[in-house]
Enzyme design. Sequence first.
Site, PDB file in Angstrom:
ATOM      1  N   CYS A   1      61.656 -91.483  38.264  1.00  0.00           N
ATOM      2  CA  CYS A   1      61.780 -89.964  38.845  1.00  0.00           C
ATOM      3  C   CYS A   1      62.499 -89.101  38.266  1.00  0.00           C
ATOM      4  O   CYS A   1      63.530 -89.269  37.376  1.00  0.00           O
ATOM      5  CB  CYS A   1      62.159 -90.097  40.376  1.00  0.00           C
ATOM      6  SG  CYS A   1      64.045 -90.081  40.792  1.00  0.00           S
TER       7      CYS A   1
ATOM      8  N   CYS B   1      66.425 -89.625  38.931  1.00  0.00           N
ATOM      9  CA  CYS B   1      66.935 -90.588  37.809  1.00  0.00           C
ATOM     10  C   CYS B   1      67.063 -90.279  36.429  1.00  0.00           C
ATOM     11  O   CYS B   1      67.937 -90.707  35.589  1.00  0.00           O
ATOM     12  CB  CYS B   1      66.512 -91.894  38.095  1.00  0.00           C
ATOM     13  SG  CYS B   1      66.637 -92.499  39.779  1.00  0.00           S
TER      14      CYS B   1
ATOM     15  N   CYS C   1      63.884 -96.605  37.671  1.00  0.00           N
ATOM     16  CA  CYS C   1      63.000 -95.381  38.416  1.00  0.00           C
ATOM     17  C   CYS C   1      62.678 -94.299  37.543  1.00  0.00           C
ATOM     18  O   CYS C   1      63.565 -93.835  36.914  1.00  0.00           O
ATOM     19  CB  CYS C   1      64.114 -95.136  39.622  1.00  0.00           C
ATOM     20  SG  CYS C   1      63.032 -93.719  40.594  1.00  0.00           S
TER      21      CYS C   1
ATOM     22  N   ASP D   1      50.317 -86.557  64.623  1.00  0.00           N
ATOM     23  CA  ASP D   1      50.547 -87.448  65.442  1.00  0.00           C
ATOM     24  C   ASP D   1      50.009 -86.590  66.863  1.00  0.00           C
ATOM     25  O   ASP D   1      50.100 -85.556  66.799  1.00  0.00           O
ATOM     26  CB  ASP D   1      51.838 -88.232  65.597  1.00  0.00           C
ATOM     27  CG  ASP D   1      52.938 -87.087  65.901  1.00  0.00           C
ATOM     28  OD1 ASP D   1      52.625 -85.637  65.807  1.00  0.00           O
ATOM     29  OD2 ASP D   1      53.916 -87.461  66.057  1.00  0.00           O
TER      30      ASP D   1
HETATM   31 ZN   LIG Z   1      64.752 -92.080  40.942  1.00  0.00          ZN
END
Ligand SMILES: [Zn+2]
Length: 390
Positions: free
Chosen positions: A345, A348, A343, A115
């Site tokens: 991931c 998880c 999920c 930015d």
């Molecule tokens: Zn997850």
Amino acid sequence: MREANGNATVHVNSDNYVMCLEFEVLRSGESGGRRGLLTLPHGVVETPVFMPVGTAATVKAVPQETLETMGSDGGGARIILANTYHLYLRPGHELIRRMGGVHKFMSWDRPMLTDSGGFQVFSLSKLRKITPDGVEFRSHLDGSKHFFSPEHSMAVQIALGADVMMAFDECVETPATWERTRESLALTHAWAERSAAYWREHREQVPWFAERGGKTQSLFGIVQGGMYADLRRESAERLVEMDLPGYAIGGLAVGEPREVTREMIARTLEYLPRNKPRYVMGVGYPDEIEEYARMGVDMMDCVLPTRAGRHGLVFARVDGAIQRLNIKKLEYAGDRGPIDASCPCAVCARYSRGYLRHLFSSGEPLAATLLSVHNLNFYLNTMERVRTTI
Ligand SMILES: [Zn+2]
């Protein structure tokens, strides 16, 4: 400098005709959403994309190797942000230039965006003094006095060397009157011109210029205009005349109702070129980024997934609806289930809510890492799903 191929692809070249940014729209959906490929000096980004925020050249609590391998396809985050204001103050852009630029400094060989520093100067620092030339401010770290102008913001961003840098703009306070917002636009547009002039003149000074075969950074303009559709249009039209490689919509998600954010995005997108990347800065909740992507926004960033993670808040899909769970709650003690059963991931797959609650309640640093990793996966997977359904 620029050659457009029909209305679907844009190529941005440096003056010696080395391609520095290519954006190709592969597919457009009925609601205006589009699927595309953004090619930058450090790699290719599938859009629409969510960009994790690496404020001080680190996505807080998440190691780079984890960022590179997360998401349902295991391909990780394709592009991340760093904040110019923070890196300018600490460790300093000249140090980062000497280290080869921010990519080498943080060992991240994929695309990055910085930015302009404007938003932080206006939101974090004290005792600002704004003149047509720039902004004088005091560091939020030690109170030392600094001055940022469009030229200085460009010089700092060139030293950092992200693939995409942003024009320096004034962020008007909210709420602001139409008159005050219009006055601020004049400054923002003048500063965008000065940012572009400095970038065109000095872009070969990027630390990786020779190493990347003469490629340079690309500069995006930022549409402002507060919550006024006519000023958003004026700002978009004025910036489009400057023929920059991409455009952002700034000054949103600053406390206005969500319908207003959506309305301002929709009314601004109408005036931005369809063949260039369109970026909405600083949004939002998972359902918002999905909605804006379906409207035709290509890039978004937000600190929310990592900030929420550090505060024990995690996103989960419960009965098809997105919810924000507070892992601190007593009900999760002894809970053997994952944060979100749907999920894919690594967090998880491995850890229970009961264990994560324990880590968080005990102040263990691993809690921030695991909860941030899950939330970032949630955001990246949301965008992956949008891409596959456009
Ligand atoms: Zn997850």
